[in-house]
Scaffold this motif. Structure first.
Motif, PDB file in Angstrom:
ATOM      1  N   ASP A  67      11.924 -18.392 -15.672  1.00  0.00           N
ATOM      2  CA  ASP A  67      12.297 -17.505 -16.767  1.00  0.00           C
ATOM      3  C   ASP A  67      11.176 -17.428 -17.796  1.00  0.00           C
ATOM      4  OD1 ASP A  67      14.811 -16.948 -15.736  1.00  0.00           O
ATOM      5  OD2 ASP A  67      15.806 -18.524 -16.882  1.00  0.00           O
ATOM      6  N   SER A  68      10.983 -16.250 -18.347  1.00  0.00           N
ATOM      7  CA  SER A  68      10.001 -16.012 -19.404  1.00  0.00           C
ATOM      8  C   SER A  68      10.726 -15.281 -20.521  1.00  0.00           C
ATOM      9  CB  SER A  68       8.845 -15.164 -18.857  1.00  0.00           C
ATOM     10  OG  SER A  68       7.913 -14.867 -19.864  1.00  0.00           O
ATOM     11  N   MET A  69      11.219 -16.038 -21.518  1.00  0.00           N
ATOM     12  CA  MET A  69      12.138 -15.467 -22.500  1.00  0.00           C
ATOM     13  C   MET A  69      11.550 -15.295 -23.883  1.00  0.00           C
ATOM     14  SD  MET A  69      15.723 -17.339 -21.480  1.00  0.00           S
ATOM     15  CE  MET A  69      16.589 -16.531 -22.833  1.00  0.00           C
ATOM     16  N   PHE A  70      10.878 -16.304 -24.428  1.00  0.00           N
ATOM     17  CA  PHE A  70      10.380 -16.194 -25.791  1.00  0.00           C
ATOM     18  C   PHE A  70       9.454 -17.365 -26.105  1.00  0.00           C
ATOM     19  CE2 PHE A  70      13.816 -19.097 -25.925  1.00  0.00           C
ATOM     20  CZ  PHE A  70      13.699 -19.886 -27.042  1.00  0.00           C
ATOM     21  N   GLN A  71       8.659 -17.184 -27.168  1.00  0.00           N
ATOM     22  CA  GLN A  71       7.814 -18.260 -27.666  1.00  0.00           C
ATOM     23  C   GLN A  71       8.568 -18.962 -28.798  1.00  0.00           C
ATOM     24  OE1 GLN A  71       7.026 -14.981 -27.448  1.00  0.00           O
ATOM     25  NE2 GLN A  71       4.848 -14.684 -27.079  1.00  0.00           N
ATOM     26  N   GLU A  72       8.933 -20.207 -28.587  1.00  0.00           N
ATOM     27  CA  GLU A  72       9.745 -20.907 -29.586  1.00  0.00           C
ATOM     28  C   GLU A  72       8.929 -21.283 -30.820  1.00  0.00           C
ATOM     29  OE1 GLU A  72      13.034 -24.544 -29.774  1.00  0.00           O
ATOM     30  OE2 GLU A  72      11.784 -24.256 -27.991  1.00  0.00           O
ATOM     31  N   TYR A  73       7.634 -21.614 -30.616  1.00  0.00           N
ATOM     32  CA  TYR A  73       6.790 -22.054 -31.732  1.00  0.00           C
ATOM     33  C   TYR A  73       5.436 -21.354 -31.669  1.00  0.00           C
ATOM     34  CZ  TYR A  73      10.205 -25.835 -31.938  1.00  0.00           C
ATOM     35  OH  TYR A  73      11.376 -26.552 -32.010  1.00  0.00           O
ATOM     36  N   ASN A  74       4.780 -21.265 -32.832  1.00  0.00           N
ATOM     37  CA  ASN A  74       3.422 -20.755 -32.836  1.00  0.00           C
ATOM     38  C   ASN A  74       2.447 -21.913 -32.653  1.00  0.00           C
ATOM     39  OD1 ASN A  74       3.294 -22.065 -35.305  1.00  0.00           O
ATOM     40  ND2 ASN A  74       2.660 -20.269 -36.470  1.00  0.00           N
ATOM     41  N   GLY A  75       1.145 -21.609 -32.775  1.00  0.00           N
ATOM     42  CA  GLY A  75       0.132 -22.631 -32.527  1.00  0.00           C
ATOM     43  C   GLY A  75       0.140 -23.764 -33.531  1.00  0.00           C
TER      44      GLY A  75
ATOM     45  N   LYS B 215      14.367 -14.084 -15.833  1.00  0.00           N
ATOM     46  CA  LYS B 215      14.229 -13.309 -17.073  1.00  0.00           C
ATOM     47  C   LYS B 215      12.753 -13.085 -17.379  1.00  0.00           C
ATOM     48  CE  LYS B 215      18.522 -15.129 -19.036  1.00  0.00           C
ATOM     49  NZ  LYS B 215      18.856 -15.992 -17.861  1.00  0.00           N
ATOM     50  N   ALA B 216      12.433 -11.857 -17.764  1.00  0.00           N
ATOM     51  CA  ALA B 216      11.061 -11.492 -18.126  1.00  0.00           C
ATOM     52  C   ALA B 216      11.108 -10.657 -19.397  1.00  0.00           C
ATOM     53  CB  ALA B 216      10.402 -10.703 -16.997  1.00  0.00           C
ATOM     54  N   THR B 217      10.286 -11.031 -20.381  1.00  0.00           N
ATOM     55  CA  THR B 217      10.334 -10.391 -21.701  1.00  0.00           C
ATOM     56  C   THR B 217       8.952  -9.843 -22.057  1.00  0.00           C
ATOM     57  OG1 THR B 217      11.961 -12.078 -22.303  1.00  0.00           O
ATOM     58  CG2 THR B 217      11.090 -10.720 -24.081  1.00  0.00           C
TER      59      THR B 217
ATOM     60  N   MET C  43      15.315  -7.617 -22.859  1.00  0.00           N
ATOM     61  CA  MET C  43      14.476  -8.244 -21.840  1.00  0.00           C
ATOM     62  C   MET C  43      14.917  -7.706 -20.485  1.00  0.00           C
ATOM     63  SD  MET C  43      16.099 -12.103 -21.821  1.00  0.00           S
ATOM     64  CE  MET C  43      16.883 -12.019 -23.445  1.00  0.00           C
ATOM     65  N   VAL C  44      14.289  -8.169 -19.435  1.00  0.00           N
ATOM     66  CA  VAL C  44      14.596  -7.715 -18.084  1.00  0.00           C
ATOM     67  C   VAL C  44      14.916  -8.919 -17.217  1.00  0.00           C
ATOM     68  CG1 VAL C  44      13.628  -6.615 -16.013  1.00  0.00           C
ATOM     69  CG2 VAL C  44      13.150  -5.668 -18.276  1.00  0.00           C
ATOM     70  N   GLU C  45      15.846  -8.740 -16.297  1.00  0.00           N
ATOM     71  CA  GLU C  45      16.068  -9.723 -15.241  1.00  0.00           C
ATOM     72  C   GLU C  45      15.595  -9.100 -13.932  1.00  0.00           C
ATOM     73  OE1 GLU C  45      19.715 -12.496 -16.783  1.00  0.00           O
ATOM     74  OE2 GLU C  45      20.232 -10.779 -15.525  1.00  0.00           O
ATOM     75  N   VAL C  46      14.766  -9.824 -13.219  1.00  0.00           N
ATOM     76  CA  VAL C  46      14.189  -9.347 -11.964  1.00  0.00           C
ATOM     77  C   VAL C  46      14.584 -10.298 -10.846  1.00  0.00           C
ATOM     78  CG1 VAL C  46      12.029 -10.496 -12.617  1.00  0.00           C
ATOM     79  CG2 VAL C  46      12.030  -8.824 -10.760  1.00  0.00           C
ATOM     80  N   TYR C  47      14.927  -9.746  -9.691  1.00  0.00           N
ATOM     81  CA  TYR C  47      15.401 -10.542  -8.560  1.00  0.00           C
ATOM     82  C   TYR C  47      14.243 -10.811  -7.609  1.00  0.00           C
ATOM     83  CZ  TYR C  47      18.773 -12.216  -5.102  1.00  0.00           C
ATOM     84  OH  TYR C  47      19.497 -12.986  -4.224  1.00  0.00           O
ATOM     85  N   LEU C  48      13.809 -12.067  -7.591  1.00  0.00           N
ATOM     86  CA  LEU C  48      12.703 -12.494  -6.744  1.00  0.00           C
ATOM     87  C   LEU C  48      13.070 -13.802  -6.044  1.00  0.00           C
ATOM     88  CD1 LEU C  48       9.730 -11.915  -9.235  1.00  0.00           C
ATOM     89  CD2 LEU C  48      10.242 -10.516  -7.215  1.00  0.00           C
TER      90      LEU C  48
END
Length: 210
Positions: A158-166, A133-135, A122-127
């Motif tokens: 932070d935008s890391m992952f989808q923990e669950y599906n629909g 975190k951005a994935t 993933m990426v970490e971006v400084y804003l």
């Protein structure tokens, strides 16, 4: 902070390939957050996620090389995003982790002998004076096939992952955090994959180039 803005061999944002990707965002008409969000979506969706290719050819981990393909795994897409952000003068760094994928794992398990993915990039971006975190790994079409909402990045959280599906089924789980890196840690990646996927490497199907 200078380390997170500099060009490296792999994060070669001054290349014509990366410059072409970020050209539309090199304007004073939009702020840093909108630039980061825009390039995140571009890389998330215009490069299909493919976790099945492993190579130790260092050339293949250069952002300019990745930019010429139409698919890549999570590390490839993280490298490309980090390079693009630096090319827009936005500090960025790579972050790696170990994760478990719980959905559509049959082919993955057949290929690697496990549903554990490592290193997951993933990426970490400084804003706005903070690291986020951005994935960008999973493209929109793949998410729709897996009944998972595409992972968004709003430039504030932070935008890391989808923990669950629909359907409420667990999709991804983080097992271990390897920390952040200001450049592509090729030796770490090789050692990590050799440790976790010994059957793949014993099969002599991996190119050892670094």
């Amino acid at each position: 902070m200078k380390n997170y803005l500099k060009k490296t061999i792999c994060l070669d944002f001054d290349s014509k390939e990366v410059q072409a990707l970020i050209a539309e965002f090199k304007t004073n008409d939009i702020d840093e957050i909108e630039k980061a969000k825009g390039i995140y979506l571009k890389i998330r969706d215009e490069w299909r996620y493919n976790p099945y290719s492993i190579s130790f050819d260092a050339e293949k981990y250069k952002a300019s090389t990745i930019a010429q393909r139409d698919e890549g795994h999570c590390v490839d897409k993280a490298i490309l995003l980090a390079a693009c952000l630096r090319g827009l003068n936005i500090p960025s760094r790579l972050r790696f982790a170990k994760v478990t994928n719980h959905i559509a794992v049959e082919k993955l398990t057949e290929r690697f002998g496990t549903n554990v993915l490592t290193p997951h990039g993933m990426v970490e971006v400084y804003l706005n004076q903070k690291w986020l975190k951005a994935t960008p790994a999973f493209n929109k079409e793949l998410c729709e096939m897996c009944n998972v909402k595409p992972l968004e990045f709003d430039g504030e959280n932070d935008s890391m992952f989808q923990e669950y599906n629909g359907d409420g089924q667990q999709f991804m789980e983080y097992l271990e955090d390897y920390g952040h890196f200001d450049d592509v840690p090729l030796t770490f990646m090789r050692d990590n994959m050799m440790e976790h996927y010994p059957e793949v490497f014993n099969s002599n199907k991996v190119d050892y180039s670094f």
